[in-house]
Design an enzyme around this catalytic site. Structure first.
Site, mmCIF file in Angstrom:
data_model
loop_
_atom_site.group_PDB
_atom_site.id
_atom_site.type_symbol
_atom_site.label_atom_id
_atom_site.label_comp_id
_atom_site.label_asym_id
_atom_site.label_seq_id
_atom_site.Cartn_x
_atom_site.Cartn_y
_atom_site.Cartn_z
ATOM 1 N N GLY A 198 -0.995 7.842 0.714
ATOM 2 C CA GLY A 198 -0.999 8.014 2.169
ATOM 3 C C GLY A 198 0.325 7.744 2.863
ATOM 4 O O GLY A 198 1.401 8.144 2.407
ATOM 5 N N ILE A 199 0.198 7.053 3.985
ATOM 6 C CA ILE A 199 1.333 6.818 4.883
ATOM 7 C C ILE A 199 2.409 5.956 4.212
ATOM 8 O O ILE A 199 3.607 6.232 4.351
ATOM 9 C CB ILE A 199 0.797 6.136 6.171
ATOM 10 C CG1 ILE A 199 -0.131 7.123 6.915
ATOM 11 C CG2 ILE A 199 1.920 5.648 7.050
ATOM 12 C CD1 ILE A 199 -1.084 6.461 7.888
ATOM 13 N N GLY A 200 1.984 4.960 3.465
ATOM 14 C CA GLY A 200 2.941 4.066 2.802
ATOM 15 C C GLY A 200 3.752 4.806 1.745
ATOM 16 O O GLY A 200 4.968 4.610 1.621
ATOM 17 N N GLY A 219 0.817 -1.214 0.000
ATOM 18 C CA GLY A 219 0.000 0.000 0.000
ATOM 19 C C GLY A 219 0.844 1.255 0.000
ATOM 20 O O GLY A 219 0.627 2.175 0.792
ATOM 21 N N TYR A 262 -13.596 -2.636 11.035
ATOM 22 C CA TYR A 262 -12.219 -2.137 10.841
ATOM 23 C C TYR A 262 -11.414 -2.329 12.132
ATOM 24 O O TYR A 262 -10.287 -2.839 12.109
ATOM 25 C CB TYR A 262 -12.278 -0.662 10.442
ATOM 26 C CG TYR A 262 -10.934 0.025 10.322
ATOM 27 C CD1 TYR A 262 -10.131 -0.149 9.200
ATOM 28 C CD2 TYR A 262 -10.470 0.871 11.328
ATOM 29 C CE1 TYR A 262 -8.902 0.499 9.089
ATOM 30 C CE2 TYR A 262 -9.251 1.529 11.218
ATOM 31 C CZ TYR A 262 -8.468 1.336 10.101
ATOM 32 O OH TYR A 262 -7.256 1.978 9.989
ATOM 33 N N SER A 313 -3.800 0.233 14.140
ATOM 34 C CA SER A 313 -4.487 1.507 14.357
ATOM 35 C C SER A 313 -4.909 1.637 15.815
ATOM 36 O O SER A 313 -5.270 0.637 16.460
ATOM 37 C CB SER A 313 -5.734 1.573 13.482
ATOM 38 O OG SER A 313 -6.529 2.682 13.872
HETATM 39 N N1 NAP Z 1 -4.980 7.540 8.039
HETATM 40 C C1 NAP Z 1 -5.193 7.289 9.329
HETATM 41 O O1 NAP Z 1 -5.700 8.144 10.094
HETATM 42 C C2 NAP Z 1 -4.824 5.952 9.884
HETATM 43 C C3 NAP Z 1 -4.978 5.773 11.269
HETATM 44 C C4 NAP Z 1 -4.639 4.529 11.815
HETATM 45 C C5 NAP Z 1 -4.159 3.524 10.993
HETATM 46 N N2 NAP Z 1 -4.045 3.730 9.646
HETATM 47 C C6 NAP Z 1 -3.532 2.620 8.825
HETATM 48 O O2 NAP Z 1 -2.505 3.079 7.988
HETATM 49 C C7 NAP Z 1 -2.409 2.237 6.828
HETATM 50 C C8 NAP Z 1 -2.298 3.104 5.586
HETATM 51 O O3 NAP Z 1 -3.500 3.821 5.426
HETATM 52 P P1 NAP Z 1 -3.550 5.312 4.855
HETATM 53 O O4 NAP Z 1 -4.188 6.138 5.884
HETATM 54 O O5 NAP Z 1 -2.241 5.700 4.300
HETATM 55 O O6 NAP Z 1 -4.638 5.116 3.697
HETATM 56 P P2 NAP Z 1 -4.600 5.429 2.121
HETATM 57 O O7 NAP Z 1 -4.080 6.796 1.855
HETATM 58 O O8 NAP Z 1 -5.958 5.089 1.624
HETATM 59 O O9 NAP Z 1 -3.541 4.372 1.571
HETATM 60 C C9 NAP Z 1 -3.865 3.008 1.632
HETATM 61 C C10 NAP Z 1 -2.957 2.224 0.721
HETATM 62 O O10 NAP Z 1 -3.410 0.847 0.741
HETATM 63 C C11 NAP Z 1 -3.732 0.471 -0.579
HETATM 64 N N3 NAP Z 1 -4.850 -0.481 -0.642
HETATM 65 C C12 NAP Z 1 -6.087 -0.339 -0.121
HETATM 66 N N4 NAP Z 1 -6.839 -1.422 -0.431
HETATM 67 C C13 NAP Z 1 -6.059 -2.237 -1.182
HETATM 68 C C14 NAP Z 1 -6.262 -3.473 -1.826
HETATM 69 N N5 NAP Z 1 -7.428 -4.129 -1.783
HETATM 70 N N6 NAP Z 1 -5.232 -4.016 -2.513
HETATM 71 C C15 NAP Z 1 -4.045 -3.387 -2.595
HETATM 72 N N7 NAP Z 1 -3.788 -2.203 -2.019
HETATM 73 C C16 NAP Z 1 -4.789 -1.643 -1.318
HETATM 74 C C17 NAP Z 1 -4.087 1.757 -1.304
HETATM 75 O O11 NAP Z 1 -3.971 1.546 -2.698
HETATM 76 P P3 NAP Z 1 -4.643 2.596 -3.749
HETATM 77 O O12 NAP Z 1 -3.643 3.703 -3.871
HETATM 78 O O13 NAP Z 1 -4.767 1.771 -4.992
HETATM 79 O O14 NAP Z 1 -5.951 3.025 -3.170
HETATM 80 C C18 NAP Z 1 -3.029 2.689 -0.727
HETATM 81 O O15 NAP Z 1 -1.791 2.492 -1.349
HETATM 82 C C19 NAP Z 1 -3.650 1.347 6.860
HETATM 83 O O16 NAP Z 1 -3.285 0.063 7.326
HETATM 84 C C20 NAP Z 1 -4.559 2.026 7.867
HETATM 85 O O17 NAP Z 1 -5.417 1.121 8.498
HETATM 86 C C21 NAP Z 1 -4.355 4.926 9.073
#
Ligand code: NAP
Length: 280
Positions: free
Chosen positions: A14-16, A10, A165, A139
């Site tokens: 976002g974070i990744g 991912g 979630y 999370s």
């Molecule tokens: N943001 C927050 O406030 C927060 C808080 C706590 C924990 N987290 C955790 O942080 C991690 C990263 O989340 P983020 O906030 O950076 O969200 P994000 O911006 O939506 O990024 C999520 C990443 O995961 C990928 N992804 C989602 N579903 C997928 C699938 N079915 N197959 C392959 N790739 C997939 C997305 O790909 P696409 O680019 O193709 O969509 C994107 O690269 C997650 O595990 C989330 O639970 C986030």
């Protein structure tokens, strides 16, 4: 981090993506993971040009598909002798109940079963490296769960975005704890984290008052970066870190050993294979 091979699931957003950029700037060899080829290629180009580091590769897989995760692992084994850091980060907040193509509730499939299968398939490559780190992005939402309810994971209860979630994120931490115990004499470390409330695409329907509190992604990467890079954590394993990078206790529910064992067996049953023994 010069020359270290780092796979981040991912990392197209976002974070990744932010972690990939920062690590590329530090000279690491980055493997971007995406599910959409066009978005993934754009991410690779962006990271190469922003970091001035050409060592950026990519693999594709929809994390809701066991078959695609297996193909991704084959591609990685063909290209790499070792992976120094595996970051399980890909995640989603899914609004309506859906099943994955393998028949599991989609948020459990993407947020947890994919971590379990990816780690089981790539463990041999991490074990072959000197650095040997597994990082699991969970999370703080896991604190909402008082006790892991397996019916929620199985999609047998009424679907609720936040409850489902949060359960998947409890599963991440339990997995991390049990895996760290299994690997404790091997040098492979396994730690998990909460990145903070970060302004990303995780949930485009977030209410405005939540968006207002969210921090920019550049600040939402402290714990991920610490777990990947901090030399002080070389021998630290089986711990949970919060958004400022400090080690804290996770919720009481996550320490339930019976539930950790039950979850592990369930994941093995669902992916259809035993988690590999650590290569001797
Ligand atoms: N943001 C927050 O406030 C927060 C808080 C706590 C924990 N987290 C955790 O942080 C991690 C990263 O989340 P983020 O906030 O950076 O969200 P994000 O911006 O939506 O990024 C999520 C990443 O995961 C990928 N992804 C989602 N579903 C997928 C699938 N079915 N197959 C392959 N790739 C997939 C997305 O790909 P696409 O680019 O193709 O969509 C994107 O690269 C997650 O595990 C989330 O639970 C986030």
């Amino acid at each position: 981090m010069k020359g270290k091979i780092i796979f981040i699931s991912g990392s197209t957003d976002g974070i990744g993506k932010q972690a990939a950029l920062e690590l590329a700037k530090q000279g690491a060899y980055i493997i971007i993971h995406g599910r959409n080829e066009d978005k993934t290629m754009k991410t690779v180009d962006f990271i190469k040009s922003e970091s001035k580091n050409k060592n950026v590769d990519f693999v594709l897989a929809d994390m809701s598909s066991f078959q695609q995760i297996r193909s991704m692992s084959e591609a990685l084994h063909e290209r790499y002798e070792k992976i120094d850091v595996l970051v399980n980060n890909a995640g989603a907040q899914i609004h309506e109940f859906q099943n994955s193509e393998d028949g599991y509730e989609l948020s459990f499939a993407v947020n947890h079963l994919a971590y379990f299968l990816t780690t089981s398939l790539l463990l041999d490559l991490v074990a072959k490296s000197e650095y040997k780190r597994i990082v699991i992005v969970s999370s703080g939402m896991h604190f909402r769960v008082e006790k892991l309810d397996f019916d929620v994971l199985d999609g047998k209860t009424e679907y609720n975005l936040y409850n489902n979630y949060a359960h998947s994120k409890v599963a991440n931490i339990m997995f991390s704890y049990k895996l760290s115990r299994l690997l404790k004499d091997t040098g492979v470390t396994v730690n998990c984290l909460h990145p903070g409330l970060v302004n990303t695409n995780l949930n485009p329907r977030r209410p405005q008052h939540i968006v207002d509190r969210a921090i920019p992604v550049e600040e939402g990467n402290i714990s991920t970066m610490r777990l990947v890079t901090d030399p002080e954590l070389k021998r630290v394993t089986g711990k949970y870190f919060t958004s400022d990078g400090t080690e804290v206790e996770s919720s009481p529910a996550t320490y339930n050993l019976d539930d950790q064992e039950k979850l592990w067996s369930l994941c093995e049953e669902y992916i259809g294979e035993k988690f590999p023994k650590f290569p001797s």
